[in-house]
Structures are given as structure tokens and as C-alpha cells.
Design an enzyme around this catalytic site. Structure first.
Site, PDB file in Angstrom:
ATOM      1  N   THR A 109      -3.863  -1.855   5.144  1.00  0.00           N
ATOM      2  CA  THR A 109      -4.741  -1.614   4.003  1.00  0.00           C
ATOM      3  C   THR A 109      -4.336  -2.532   2.840  1.00  0.00           C
ATOM      4  O   THR A 109      -3.177  -2.939   2.727  1.00  0.00           O
ATOM      5  CB  THR A 109      -4.676  -0.149   3.543  1.00  0.00           C
ATOM      6  OG1 THR A 109      -3.352   0.161   3.072  1.00  0.00           O
ATOM      7  CG2 THR A 109      -5.058   0.787   4.689  1.00  0.00           C
ATOM      8  N   GLY A 110      -5.308  -2.863   2.011  1.00  0.00           N
ATOM      9  CA  GLY A 110      -5.033  -3.791   0.914  1.00  0.00           C
ATOM     10  C   GLY A 110      -4.628  -5.151   1.415  1.00  0.00           C
ATOM     11  O   GLY A 110      -3.734  -5.800   0.873  1.00  0.00           O
ATOM     12  N   ALA A 111      -5.329  -5.627   2.445  1.00  0.00           N
ATOM     13  CA  ALA A 111      -4.884  -6.832   3.166  1.00  0.00           C
ATOM     14  C   ALA A 111      -5.501  -8.121   2.663  1.00  0.00           C
ATOM     15  O   ALA A 111      -5.234  -9.182   3.226  1.00  0.00           O
ATOM     16  CB  ALA A 111      -5.199  -6.670   4.656  1.00  0.00           C
TER      17      ALA A 111
ATOM     18  N   GLY B 153      -1.939 -10.287  -2.117  1.00  0.00           N
ATOM     19  CA  GLY B 153      -0.557  -9.869  -2.282  1.00  0.00           C
ATOM     20  C   GLY B 153       0.206  -9.659  -0.993  1.00  0.00           C
ATOM     21  O   GLY B 153       0.062 -10.424  -0.030  1.00  0.00           O
TER      22      GLY B 153
ATOM     23  N   TYR C  42       2.783   6.916 -11.679  1.00  0.00           N
ATOM     24  CA  TYR C  42       3.101   5.930 -10.642  1.00  0.00           C
ATOM     25  C   TYR C  42       4.390   6.328  -9.934  1.00  0.00           C
ATOM     26  O   TYR C  42       4.458   6.323  -8.693  1.00  0.00           O
ATOM     27  CB  TYR C  42       3.252   4.541 -11.253  1.00  0.00           C
ATOM     28  CG  TYR C  42       3.636   3.478 -10.242  1.00  0.00           C
ATOM     29  CD1 TYR C  42       2.740   3.065  -9.261  1.00  0.00           C
ATOM     30  CD2 TYR C  42       4.905   2.904 -10.252  1.00  0.00           C
ATOM     31  CE1 TYR C  42       3.089   2.110  -8.314  1.00  0.00           C
ATOM     32  CE2 TYR C  42       5.264   1.946  -9.325  1.00  0.00           C
ATOM     33  CZ  TYR C  42       4.352   1.546  -8.356  1.00  0.00           C
ATOM     34  OH  TYR C  42       4.716   0.595  -7.422  1.00  0.00           O
TER      35      TYR C  42
END
Length: 299
Positions: free
Chosen positions: A21-23, A26, A175
Site C-alpha cells: 500500500t502507498g506504493a 516514497g 501520530y
């Protein structure tokens, strides 16, 4: 103990299917680039179709034979998480799930389902995704779930009385909470896997200080005055990916391990096994968070 791990140590990944995920940017992108280059079938989980396609093209340009597939997913929308899980579950196998996507120190906001955004995107979305994909993962021998935490977990507390941050909100505090939740999720999942004799492993990693766009929500004075001074000491994105790549691919990894940079203060450098806080290893806290999380997401 595994030490000094870099992308050069990633073994051949041919025959494996890996969902990240978030590929598209970054650390997630850097992991996808390395793993695709090592022969894995890589599923890019991204919110933006345009950014996902751009990332896919960059990977294929570097590795023309790469097998890269786009999977739309928004971790802040549980309906999107369920849809993506259905797509991934249709794969012939799933060797590694890398829960990489996240947000850091964002202004207070709510997810599509009404959760505080940092807890929702960083923990509850990945929690549901992992739960939905666990049957596929356990059907694949020696699979792995890799959750992404942070050194920030050391200052984290789980505020069960105000999970939605209606009473008070600190961007940093929330966070920290979400990153502690990532470790608690990992350790409780690993305990459950071991209890039922599963060959699947649950592990976690943190990237240290890495120069990615996660810093976009930091205070202006930090971005303008502090970051220019300390940025030269940061990991580059491909270096920040080393702990995740270790967790996902190193042959000697054991369930429940935690990996991060090996330099001073776990700030930067090649990856190694590191230690989480006593709070992160609190079995009762982990069990309570699991129960609450499952109720919230309907897992």
C-alpha cells in the site's frame, strides 16, 4: 541477529506475489522497485490512479520484464479497503502484505467512516485490510504481514476514551498513538498466528528519518528552518526502504520481530533488528486494541 541489511541483500523473489500500500511514492515505491526487479509480481496499492500508473511506468522502464499490477485503495475509506481486498484475494497467492501507506501529523480530520484520520489511515484501514486478506495469506505457505511503525511509537499512548479526538487533538500525539497501534497490532497478530500453528509471520519495521513527502504536514518553521539543517543526515527513500525489505524478504526473519535503521538512535543506516518499548509489548493492551479495532471496522 540480522544486521547491515540493504537492498543488495534482497533474495530472488520470483514466484512470489507482494501487495504494497502507498506504493506510488516514497518508501512504498522504492520497495516496489526493488521487489519487481527481483522478479516478484507486485501489486501497487494506491489512492490516485494517475500517480499509480506513473509509478508503474517508472518501474517497468527500469525493469522491462516486471510484473506490476495496480490496485485502487483508500485506507481512509473502509468500503475502498474491502474492494481492494477482494481484488487481491482473487490472486493465485499472496506471499507478502506490506502495510506501508500512512499519514503523519496531519491536521485533525475524519476518515470517510468518521475515524480520526491518523488512527484511521495508519491503523484501522490496515487492520481491516490485513483481516480480510489473512485467509489468502495463510493459504500461501510462509507468507508475511509487514506493518510500518515509527520511532514515534515510544511516545505513544492509546486513548481509548477519545479515539476520535473529539475532546482534544495533538497532531504529533495522534501520530504517536497510531504508530504504537501498528506495533500492538503486529504483536497480537503474531501471537494469534503462533497459537494456531500458522506458517504466516507478522513483523514490523520503521524507516528512521527518511526524506519523503510525509513531512508535508510539519510546522512551517520546521520545514523552512530545521529540515534544511538535518535533511543531509536523513535516509534517502531507497535507504529508508531497507528495514521494510528486510522484514519482507530476509530468510531468517521470525514472527514478532521489529526492524529499523542500524545507525545511532535508529536514525539512518542499513537495517537491523531493533527493540520496541515495553508498552508496545503489553499483551493486555494489544488484546484490548484488537477487540476495539475489530468492533470499529466490523472485522
Amino acid at each position: 541477529m540480522i544486521t547491515n541489511f540493504t537492498d543488495a541483500d534482497v533474495p530472488d523473489q520470483r514466484g512470489k506475489t507482494i501487495f504494497i500500500t502507498g506504493a506510488n511514492t516514497g518508501i512504498g515505491f522504492e520497495c516496489a522497485m526493488v521487489l519487481a526487479g527481483k522478479g516478484a509480481r507486485v501489486l501497487l496499492g494506491c489512492r490516485s490512479p494517475e500517480k499509480a500508473e506513473a509509478a508503474r511506468q517508472r518501474i517497468v522502464a527500469a525493469h522491462p520484464q516486471a510484473d506490476v499490477v495496480l490496485v485502487p485503495i483508500d485506507l481512509g475509506d473502509l468500503a475502498s479497503v474491502r474492494s481492494a481486498a477482494g481484488v487481491v484475494a482473487a490472486e493465485a497467492r499472496l506471499d507478502v502484505l506490506i502495510n506501508n501507506a500512512g499519514i503523519m501529523m496531519a491536521p485533525r480530520a475524519l476518515t470517510q467512516d468518521g475515524f480520526e484520520s491518523q488512527l484511521g489511515v495508519n491503523h484501522l484501514g490496515p487492520f481491516l485490510l490485513t483481516s480480510l486478506l489473512l485467509p489468502k495469506l495463510e493459504a500461501t505457505p510462509h507468507s508475511r504481514i509487514v506493518n510500518t511503525s515509527s520511532n514515534a511509537h515510544k511516545a505513544g499512548n492509546i486513548d481509548f476514551d477519545d479515539l476520535s479526538a473529539e475532546r482534544s487533538y495533538s497532531a504529533l500525539g495522534r501520530y504517536n498513538q497510531s504508530k504504537l497501534a501498528n506495533l500492538l497490532h503486529t504483536f497480537e497478530l503474531n501471537r494469534q498466528l503462533r497459537e494456531r500453528g500458522s506458517s504466516a509471520l507478522a513483523v514490523t519495521a520503521h524507516p528512521g528519518a527518511t526524506d519523503t513527502d510525509l513531512v508535508r504536514h510539519l510546522p512551517t518553521f520546521v520545514v523552512n528552518w530545521v529540515l534544511p539543517i538535518v535533511r543531509p543526515m536523513f535516509n534517502k527513500p531507497h535507504e529508508g526502504a531497507w528495514p521494510t525489505l528486510l522484514a519482507a524478504t530476509a530468510p531468517d526473519v521470525e514472527g514478532g520481530q521489529y526492524f529499523g535503521p542500524g545507525g545511532f538512535g535508529e536514525f539512518a543506516g542499513p537495517a537491523r533488528q531493533v527493540k520496541a518499548t515495553a508498552r508496545a509489548n503489553d499483551d493486555a493492551l494489544a488484546a484490548k486494541l484488537w477487540q476495539v479495532s475489530a468492533e470499529l471496522v466490523g472485522a
